[in-house]
Design an enzyme around this catalytic site. Sequence first.
Site, PDB file in Angstrom:
ATOM      1  N   GLU A  47       0.812  -1.220   0.000  1.00  0.00           N
ATOM      2  CA  GLU A  47       0.000   0.000   0.000  1.00  0.00           C
ATOM      3  C   GLU A  47       0.844   1.267   0.000  1.00  0.00           C
ATOM      4  O   GLU A  47       0.396   2.318  -0.463  1.00  0.00           O
ATOM      5  CB  GLU A  47      -0.970   0.015   1.184  1.00  0.00           C
ATOM      6  CG  GLU A  47      -2.088  -1.025   1.117  1.00  0.00           C
ATOM      7  CD  GLU A  47      -1.691  -2.370   1.725  1.00  0.00           C
ATOM      8  OE1 GLU A  47      -0.484  -2.568   2.000  1.00  0.00           O
ATOM      9  OE2 GLU A  47      -2.587  -3.216   1.915  1.00  0.00           O
ATOM     10  N   PHE A 109     -10.376  -7.104  15.013  1.00  0.00           N
ATOM     11  CA  PHE A 109      -9.342  -7.564  14.089  1.00  0.00           C
ATOM     12  C   PHE A 109      -9.091  -6.495  13.022  1.00  0.00           C
ATOM     13  O   PHE A 109     -10.029  -5.992  12.406  1.00  0.00           O
ATOM     14  CB  PHE A 109      -9.796  -8.880  13.426  1.00  0.00           C
ATOM     15  CG  PHE A 109      -8.828  -9.397  12.406  1.00  0.00           C
ATOM     16  CD1 PHE A 109      -7.543  -9.795  12.780  1.00  0.00           C
ATOM     17  CD2 PHE A 109      -9.178  -9.477  11.061  1.00  0.00           C
ATOM     18  CE1 PHE A 109      -6.639 -10.269  11.835  1.00  0.00           C
ATOM     19  CE2 PHE A 109      -8.287  -9.944  10.111  1.00  0.00           C
ATOM     20  CZ  PHE A 109      -7.004 -10.333  10.500  1.00  0.00           C
ATOM     21  N   GLN A 110      -7.864  -6.156  12.812  1.00  0.00           N
ATOM     22  CA  GLN A 110      -7.428  -5.149  11.828  1.00  0.00           C
ATOM     23  C   GLN A 110      -8.062  -3.783  12.069  1.00  0.00           C
ATOM     24  O   GLN A 110      -8.315  -3.030  11.129  1.00  0.00           O
ATOM     25  CB  GLN A 110      -7.690  -5.628  10.393  1.00  0.00           C
ATOM     26  CG  GLN A 110      -6.813  -6.840  10.039  1.00  0.00           C
ATOM     27  CD  GLN A 110      -6.782  -7.179   8.568  1.00  0.00           C
ATOM     28  OE1 GLN A 110      -7.761  -6.985   7.869  1.00  0.00           O
ATOM     29  NE2 GLN A 110      -5.653  -7.708   8.103  1.00  0.00           N
ATOM     30  N   LYS A 159     -17.098  -0.731   7.443  1.00  0.00           N
ATOM     31  CA  LYS A 159     -17.596  -1.734   6.494  1.00  0.00           C
ATOM     32  C   LYS A 159     -19.125  -1.733   6.397  1.00  0.00           C
ATOM     33  O   LYS A 159     -19.694  -1.853   5.310  1.00  0.00           O
ATOM     34  CB  LYS A 159     -17.087  -3.116   6.913  1.00  0.00           C
ATOM     35  CG  LYS A 159     -17.311  -4.162   5.842  1.00  0.00           C
ATOM     36  CD  LYS A 159     -16.589  -5.460   6.148  1.00  0.00           C
ATOM     37  CE  LYS A 159     -16.803  -6.480   5.037  1.00  0.00           C
ATOM     38  NZ  LYS A 159     -16.167  -7.764   5.352  1.00  0.00           N
ATOM     39  N   MET A 472      24.258   8.132   0.878  1.00  0.00           N
ATOM     40  CA  MET A 472      24.240   9.442   1.536  1.00  0.00           C
ATOM     41  C   MET A 472      24.639   9.323   2.998  1.00  0.00           C
ATOM     42  O   MET A 472      25.359  10.156   3.538  1.00  0.00           O
ATOM     43  CB  MET A 472      22.823  10.043   1.423  1.00  0.00           C
ATOM     44  CG  MET A 472      22.777  11.520   1.717  1.00  0.00           C
ATOM     45  SD  MET A 472      23.726  12.422   0.479  1.00  0.00           S
ATOM     46  CE  MET A 472      25.013  13.136   1.467  1.00  0.00           C
TER      47      MET A 472
HETATM   48  C1  LIG Z   1      12.381   5.576   4.433  1.00  0.00           C
HETATM   49  C2  LIG Z   1      13.696   6.182   4.732  1.00  0.00           C
HETATM   50  N1  LIG Z   1      14.546   5.564   5.591  1.00  0.00           N
HETATM   51  C3  LIG Z   1      15.757   6.111   5.861  1.00  0.00           C
HETATM   52  C4  LIG Z   1      16.143   7.296   5.294  1.00  0.00           C
HETATM   53  C5  LIG Z   1      17.485   7.912   5.625  1.00  0.00           C
HETATM   54  N2  LIG Z   1      18.339   7.973   4.441  1.00  0.00           N
HETATM   55  C6  LIG Z   1      18.499   9.095   3.708  1.00  0.00           C
HETATM   56  S1  LIG Z   1      19.456   8.879   2.375  1.00  0.00           S
HETATM   57  C7  LIG Z   1      19.737   7.269   2.747  1.00  0.00           C
HETATM   58  C8  LIG Z   1      20.590   6.412   1.865  1.00  0.00           C
HETATM   59  C9  LIG Z   1      19.992   6.216   0.523  1.00  0.00           C
HETATM   60  O1  LIG Z   1      20.673   5.176  -0.132  1.00  0.00           O
HETATM   61  P1  LIG Z   1      20.395   4.847  -1.638  1.00  0.00           P
HETATM   62  O2  LIG Z   1      18.948   4.793  -1.930  1.00  0.00           O
HETATM   63  O3  LIG Z   1      21.194   3.647  -1.997  1.00  0.00           O
HETATM   64  O4  LIG Z   1      20.932   6.138  -2.405  1.00  0.00           O
HETATM   65  P2  LIG Z   1      22.397   6.739  -2.467  1.00  0.00           P
HETATM   66  O5  LIG Z   1      22.527   7.709  -1.330  1.00  0.00           O
HETATM   67  O6  LIG Z   1      23.371   5.613  -2.359  1.00  0.00           O
HETATM   68  O7  LIG Z   1      22.437   7.412  -3.801  1.00  0.00           O
HETATM   69  C10 LIG Z   1      19.071   6.913   3.929  1.00  0.00           C
HETATM   70  C11 LIG Z   1      19.136   5.582   4.556  1.00  0.00           C
HETATM   71  C12 LIG Z   1      15.193   7.917   4.428  1.00  0.00           C
HETATM   72  N3  LIG Z   1      15.429   9.087   3.843  1.00  0.00           N
HETATM   73  N4  LIG Z   1      14.012   7.332   4.148  1.00  0.00           N
END
Ligand SMILES: Cc1ncc(C[n+]2csc(CCOP(=O)(O)OP(=O)(O)O)c2C)c(N)n1
Length: 559
Positions: A47, A109-110, A159, A472
């Site tokens: 979802e 439930f749910q 529902k 990042m």
């Molecule tokens: C749902 C979620 N969880 C954690 C983060 C924290 N976060 C920001 S950038 C990043 C790394 C992203 O890695 P990737 O998608 O491989 O991209 P890259 O930076 O390697 O280009 C994380 C874990 C986030 N922004 N969103």
Amino acid sequence: MSGAKALISALEKEGVEVIFGLPGGANLPIYDALVGANVRHILVRHEQSASHMADGYARIKRKAGVCFATSGPGATNLVTGIATAYADSSPVVAVTGQVPLNMIGKDAFQETDIIGVANPCTKYAFQPRSPAEIPETVKKAFYIAESGRPGPVLVDIPKDVQTAEAEMKFPDLIKVRGYNPSTEADLSEVGRAVELILKAEKPIIMAGGGVILSGAFAELQALAELLMVPVVTTFKGKGAFPENHPLAMGPIGMHGHAEANKIIIEADCILAIGARFSDRSVGRFDEFGKGMSIIHMDIDPAEIGKNKSVDVAIVGDVKSSLKTLVKLLSKKIPKRASESPWLRRRKELIQYFSETIKDYPRDITAKKSLKKLRELLPAKGIVTTEVGQCQMWASLHFDVIAPGTFFSSTGLGTMGFGFPASIGAKAAAPNVPVVDIAGDGSFNMTENSLAVSVLDKLPVIVFLMNNYMLGMVAQWQRTFYGRRYSGVHQHNCPDYVKIAEAYGAQGIRAQSMTELEKAIKSALKSDVATVIDIPIDPDEDVYPFVAPGTGLKDMIVGG
Ligand SMILES: Cc1ncc(C[n+]2csc(CCOP(=O)(O)OP(=O)(O)O)c2C)c(N)n1
């Protein structure tokens, strides 16, 4: 007519063409009413992706996207996408099933209190308690989602309200008590803005996502060309102004161009249009705009003075505000010359940073890959991004030419957004190529949407800049934690070519610029989704960048 049938009829009357969703016990009557309806239902695999798809659809169509989920876990899975849409002012109408009225509050439930959960991240959350309320509720939901500053609205239907019968009245027009979104500009304030702009020697336009939402592209360009001022954008506003225009300077902020960050600090008057002065765009609130006059145009009065106090505020739809402003200004001044000390400074800064920021020494790099993508993708091609270095590289190195063709999760920063959002965009614009600029970590989060892309014939391109890392986070650990890596390695797993093929999509690994060029051309011709796996050096950092909690002047320019 049953409540469920009334829901579907009301959606049809709103002109809804596509619904992204997944059924369950508490919305079975709604799914039953879908049989034979004049709406396309797209079955998602999770979802979260349904709400991102609805969001992506909305950003391209500029009308509400719709998603469905069952109660409890179905509804909570939607929430990340709803919160993402809220943070980026995107109109989404989410319809959830709920346990029957007499079970609410009994830990059925749910059962989950989705109204309580959704309240802080929706413009409004409704729970009709009788079937006869449904037509009016749906009309209100669309009106609220799409009007004023757009945003998501939840309709949670128990529902038994779905199955009960009633005589239905479908209203043509609706008024919501206490909700009067402004549309027209306040003319007296426009006059004051004109005075400030004409007094300024170094004015700058800072365009935000509001320009895209209101479709004020022509008006923005007319203003910039009349005044001959540099235009920077926020990251959300990227693509509000053609980035190949001689006045364009691209995005400011954490993901911004060095010259854009530098020039906005030097300006003496900032005209912020449809922008909310987010910390990501302006850095430290106390430093930004010091000693300058600030004019703020926005449709949402709650934004005025929230992060920055301003000299003049023009509340209203930015398209009509800009029209008025251009009209008034053009009575006062002729079109300005294309040469001025301020525009010379613009050129100087661009030149300086193009010489200072060195390219990463490797055959295939993020920057070169994105430049190649730009070269081969038609100007009208739509681009979404995931979150991380991939997103920042896209901000820096992928120029948006056709207005409104680029979007990202800029507010919530949701990994896993880009891919399903690109599928939603493809549903909105089936004849336009759509690309998700992705990182491996982000793609992992919603890659099961490949099934949707293949089965529902919504082929998109996943431009996977694969550094086998949560890149990042790794860059921050390199920069701020002395290279103490923790929880960031993904070790070349899974094999994305095989993943793509397992879903019936096309997978191509591009290990050189020549292979990449071939892969992009093949993807653009393909009638199934294509994942282009581009191995990127895990040590390639994004520069420049502005660290959180610092000001634009503290930008790290890098090597
Ligand atoms: C749902 C979620 N969880 C954690 C983060 C924290 N976060 C920001 S950038 C990043 C790394 C992203 O890695 P990737 O998608 O491989 O991209 P890259 O930076 O390697 O280009 C994380 C874990 C986030 N922004 N969103």
